[in-house]
Design a protein around this motif. Structure first.
Motif, PDB file in Angstrom:
ATOM      1  N   UNK A  74       0.816  -1.217   0.000  1.00 10.75           N
ATOM      2  CA  UNK A  74       0.000   0.000   0.000  1.00 10.75           C
ATOM      3  C   UNK A  74       0.850   1.268   0.000  1.00 10.75           C
ATOM      4  N   UNK A  75       1.961   1.260   0.738  1.00  8.45           N
ATOM      5  CA  UNK A  75       2.837   2.440   0.760  1.00  8.45           C
ATOM      6  C   UNK A  75       3.437   2.704  -0.614  1.00  8.45           C
ATOM      7  N   UNK A  76       3.825   1.636  -1.304  1.00 15.17           N
ATOM      8  CA  UNK A  76       4.393   1.801  -2.641  1.00 15.17           C
ATOM      9  C   UNK A  76       3.354   2.310  -3.633  1.00 15.17           C
ATOM     10  N   UNK A  77       2.108   1.879  -3.467  1.00 14.22           N
ATOM     11  CA  UNK A  77       1.028   2.375  -4.319  1.00 14.22           C
ATOM     12  C   UNK A  77       0.842   3.878  -4.100  1.00 14.22           C
ATOM     13  N   UNK A  78       0.893   4.308  -2.852  1.00 14.17           N
ATOM     14  CA  UNK A  78       0.771   5.731  -2.536  1.00 14.17           C
ATOM     15  C   UNK A  78       1.894   6.529  -3.192  1.00 14.17           C
ATOM     16  N   UNK A  79       3.123   6.029  -3.115  1.00 12.76           N
ATOM     17  CA  UNK A  79       4.263   6.701  -3.742  1.00 12.76           C
ATOM     18  C   UNK A  79       4.073   6.740  -5.257  1.00 12.76           C
ATOM     19  N   UNK A  80       3.644   5.620  -5.843  1.00 11.07           N
ATOM     20  CA  UNK A  80       3.425   5.577  -7.296  1.00 11.07           C
ATOM     21  C   UNK A  80       2.390   6.608  -7.715  1.00 11.07           C
ATOM     22  N   UNK A  81       1.298   6.710  -6.971  1.00 15.22           N
ATOM     23  CA  UNK A  81       0.255   7.681  -7.301  1.00 15.22           C
ATOM     24  C   UNK A  81       0.804   9.102  -7.257  1.00 15.22           C
ATOM     25  N   UNK A  82       1.588   9.392  -6.216  1.00 11.89           N
ATOM     26  CA  UNK A  82       2.151  10.735  -6.073  1.00 11.89           C
ATOM     27  C   UNK A  82       3.142  11.037  -7.203  1.00 11.89           C
ATOM     28  N   UNK A  94       4.768  21.738 -18.570  1.00 10.54           N
ATOM     29  CA  UNK A  94       6.020  21.959 -19.309  1.00 10.54           C
ATOM     30  C   UNK A  94       5.862  21.759 -20.816  1.00 10.54           C
ATOM     31  N   UNK A  95       4.855  20.993 -21.215  1.00 13.86           N
ATOM     32  CA  UNK A  95       4.673  20.692 -22.637  1.00 13.86           C
ATOM     33  C   UNK A  95       5.667  19.660 -23.157  1.00 13.86           C
ATOM     34  N   UNK A  96       6.279  18.909 -22.239  1.00 15.84           N
ATOM     35  CA  UNK A  96       7.243  17.854 -22.585  1.00 15.84           C
ATOM     36  C   UNK A  96       7.292  16.874 -21.429  1.00 15.84           C
ATOM     37  N   UNK A  97       7.949  15.745 -21.653  1.00 19.00           N
ATOM     38  CA  UNK A  97       8.129  14.796 -20.557  1.00 19.00           C
ATOM     39  C   UNK A  97       9.117  15.368 -19.550  1.00 19.00           C
ATOM     40  N   UNK A  98       8.766  15.358 -18.285  1.00 17.42           N
ATOM     41  CA  UNK A  98       9.675  15.886 -17.262  1.00 17.42           C
ATOM     42  C   UNK A  98      10.836  14.939 -17.007  1.00 17.42           C
ATOM     43  N   UNK A  99      11.894  15.484 -16.457  1.00 17.23           N
ATOM     44  CA  UNK A  99      13.050  14.677 -16.082  1.00 17.23           C
ATOM     45  C   UNK A  99      12.791  14.012 -14.733  1.00 17.23           C
ATOM     46  N   UNK A 100      13.603  13.028 -14.409  1.00 13.56           N
ATOM     47  CA  UNK A 100      13.520  12.371 -13.095  1.00 13.56           C
ATOM     48  C   UNK A 100      13.711  13.411 -11.993  1.00 13.56           C
ATOM     49  N   UNK A 101      14.668  14.297 -12.164  1.00 13.68           N
ATOM     50  CA  UNK A 101      14.949  15.325 -11.162  1.00 13.68           C
ATOM     51  C   UNK A 101      13.745  16.234 -10.950  1.00 13.68           C
ATOM     52  N   UNK A 102      13.102  16.637 -12.038  1.00 10.14           N
ATOM     53  CA  UNK A 102      11.926  17.495 -11.926  1.00 10.14           C
ATOM     54  C   UNK A 102      10.788  16.776 -11.190  1.00 10.14           C
ATOM     55  N   UNK A 103      10.582  15.517 -11.518  1.00  7.66           N
ATOM     56  CA  UNK A 103       9.531  14.742 -10.844  1.00  7.66           C
ATOM     57  C   UNK A 103       9.875  14.573  -9.368  1.00  7.66           C
ATOM     58  N   UNK A 104      11.148  14.314  -9.078  1.00  8.65           N
ATOM     59  CA  UNK A 104      11.577  14.145  -7.683  1.00  8.65           C
ATOM     60  C   UNK A 104      11.308  15.415  -6.882  1.00  8.65           C
ATOM     61  N   UNK A 105      11.659  16.552  -7.438  1.00  2.00           N
ATOM     62  CA  UNK A 105      11.420  17.820  -6.732  1.00  2.00           C
ATOM     63  C   UNK A 105       9.928  18.063  -6.530  1.00  2.00           C
ATOM     64  N   UNK A 106       9.137  17.788  -7.546  1.00  2.00           N
ATOM     65  CA  UNK A 106       7.700  18.027  -7.475  1.00  2.00           C
ATOM     66  C   UNK A 106       6.989  17.063  -6.521  1.00  2.00           C
ATOM     67  N   UNK A 107       7.422  15.808  -6.512  1.00  2.00           N
ATOM     68  CA  UNK A 107       6.739  14.797  -5.696  1.00  2.00           C
ATOM     69  C   UNK A 107       7.272  14.708  -4.272  1.00  2.00           C
ATOM     70  N   UNK A 109      10.049  13.099  -3.476  1.00  2.00           N
ATOM     71  CA  UNK A 109      10.730  11.808  -3.309  1.00  2.00           C
ATOM     72  C   UNK A 109      12.118  11.857  -3.945  1.00  2.00           C
ATOM     73  N   UNK A 110      13.072  11.099  -3.416  1.00  2.00           N
ATOM     74  CA  UNK A 110      14.400  11.033  -4.028  1.00  2.00           C
ATOM     75  C   UNK A 110      14.315  10.443  -5.446  1.00  2.00           C
ATOM     76  N   UNK A 111      15.300  10.769  -6.260  1.00  2.00           N
ATOM     77  CA  UNK A 111      15.318  10.329  -7.663  1.00  2.00           C
ATOM     78  C   UNK A 111      15.234   8.808  -7.791  1.00  2.00           C
ATOM     79  N   UNK A 112      15.920   8.055  -6.908  1.00  2.00           N
ATOM     80  CA  UNK A 112      15.887   6.595  -7.039  1.00  2.00           C
ATOM     81  C   UNK A 112      14.489   6.046  -6.758  1.00  2.00           C
ATOM     82  N   UNK A 113      13.746   6.691  -5.864  1.00  2.00           N
ATOM     83  CA  UNK A 113      12.371   6.272  -5.574  1.00  2.00           C
ATOM     84  C   UNK A 113      11.481   6.595  -6.776  1.00  2.00           C
ATOM     85  N   UNK A 114      11.700   7.743  -7.397  1.00  2.00           N
ATOM     86  CA  UNK A 114      10.940   8.133  -8.590  1.00  2.00           C
ATOM     87  C   UNK A 114      11.180   7.135  -9.719  1.00  2.00           C
ATOM     88  N   UNK A 115      12.436   6.761  -9.931  1.00  2.00           N
ATOM     89  CA  UNK A 115      12.753   5.784 -11.002  1.00  2.00           C
ATOM     90  C   UNK A 115      12.019   4.467 -10.775  1.00  2.00           C
TER      91      UNK A 115
END
Length: 130
Positions: A74-82, A94-107, A109-115
């Motif tokens: 359930x915790x991983x599902x919550x992280x995935x949703x976020x 942005x009008x483009x696919x965001x980078x891992x770093x951008x998603x990490x900052x927005x969500x 979560x650390x970059x490895x968790x985002x990946x």
């Protein structure tokens, strides 16, 4: 296959023991469609297997339609949703696919968790190219 009859994967000659590990794992798990990492470790047992060979085992099992790894909780599902929500929102703004770093900052979560969340957010049956 290589010249000596061994399977070859990205310049990796696959030893017969590796093929037998793949075959046994597939036979055990093809009905359920899921292979737990502990099952892979159990079958490998005392065989000397390199990291590249383990990657090859996982790749081959996934290519045969199996999901490799533990089910998400359930915790991983919550992280995935976020993470996926942040990625969709960023893509729209942005009008483009965001980078891992951008998603990490927005969500938050650390970059490895985002990946990991992005990897799990994609159907395991979809072939991805990197």
């Amino acid at each position: 296959m290589g010249a000596d009859g061994a399977w070859t994967c990205q310049n990796l000659d696959v030893r017969p023991v590796i093929q037998s590990i793949i075959d046994e794992l597939y036979a055990r798990h093809h009905e359920s469609g899921r292979v737990d990492l502990n099952d892979i470790a159990e079958i490998i047992g005392t065989h000397h297997v390199s990291y590249e060979e383990v990657d090859h085992i996982v790749d081959r099992l996934e290519a045969q339609g199996l999901v490799v790894g533990e089910p998400i909780d359930a915790d991983e599902v919550t992280v995935m949703k976020r993470v996926l929500g942040a990625a969709r929102s960023l893509r729209a703004s942005l009008g483009r696919n965001p980078t891992i770093t951008e998603i990490a900052l927005s969500s938050g979560h650390p970059a490895h968790v985002v990946r990991r969340a992005l990897e799990r957010g994609v159907s395991p049956r979809v072939v991805r190219s990197y």
